[in-house]
Write a protein that holds these residues in place. Structure first.
Motif: not given
Length: 212
Positions: A7-17, A53-64
């Protein structure tokens, strides 16, 4: 056989869920997490997951960018983009980069599980209407191989853009599913497409099918 998921996401809550939903399903297991696109590749190399599972909007390096890097691996995992808005141009670029489909963050848990199992089995999670809308914002471009399709391969590609399965295409064209499978394989080869999603994108980008 357990399907291994990162799971790749910059939000802890999303990753946990996502982890809770996935780990509660027999046959699925979260084997790693990444809080930024830059961390995805090292985690994938270490854990060798079946699906990311890849979030597209993340800091530094995005999902693309992260998806592009994964596609350079000898045996890349399947990638499902997770996004807030289905009309996000980031989604289209991630699909072009090699993602196998996308999910909205409001997707029901059972739909999430089904999507993971679907792409892990080698299928693409295709949303024709959403791809058509996103493609409509892009200019027509040259796609090598589109002119090499036979008439029947073109028929098959057209039906693929509508989201039809091999069985449904076979019924539409009154041929066997095995014949359709052969045509689909030829289409992917000639277009240099990794899967059906990339073939559909090529159909729109080349002007073979008009998104409008």
């Amino acid at each position: 056989m357990t399907i291994r998921v990162v799971v790749a996401d910059d939000e802890d809550l999303i990753r946990t869920g996502l982890r809770i939903i996935i780990d509660s399903e027999p046959g699925l297991s979260v084997v790693g997490e990444a809080a930024d696109g830059a961390a995805v590749l090292p985690v994938v190399r270490r854990e060798r997951p079946d699906v990311v599972l890849m979030d597209v909007r993340m800091p530094a390096v995005d999902g693309i960018q992260a998806t592009s890097r994964l596609m350079e691996l000898q045996e890349p995992p399947k990638v499902l983009v997770v996004t807030t808005f289905e009309n996000d141009d980031y989604v289209y670029d991630a699909l072009r980069a090699g993602a196998d489909g996308f999910l909205l963050k409001r997707t029901r848990p059972d739909e999430l599980v089904r999507a993971i199992k679907l792409v892990a089995s080698g299928e693409s999670l295709l949303f024709p209407a959403a791809i058509r809308t996103l493609a409509g914002r892009r200019p027509v471009a040259e796609v090598p191989g589109i002119g090499r399709l036979t008439g029947r391969e073109g028929d098959v590609l057209l039906l693929m853009t509508k989201g039809l399965s091999n069985g449904e295409i076979a019924a539409e064209l009154v041929v066997s599913p095995e014949t359709v499978k052969t045509h689909v394989g030829n289409v992917l080869t000639k277009l240099g497409a990794r899967d059906r999603t990339q073939a559909v994108i090529a159909a729109y980008e080349s002007g073979f099918v008009s998104p409008r």
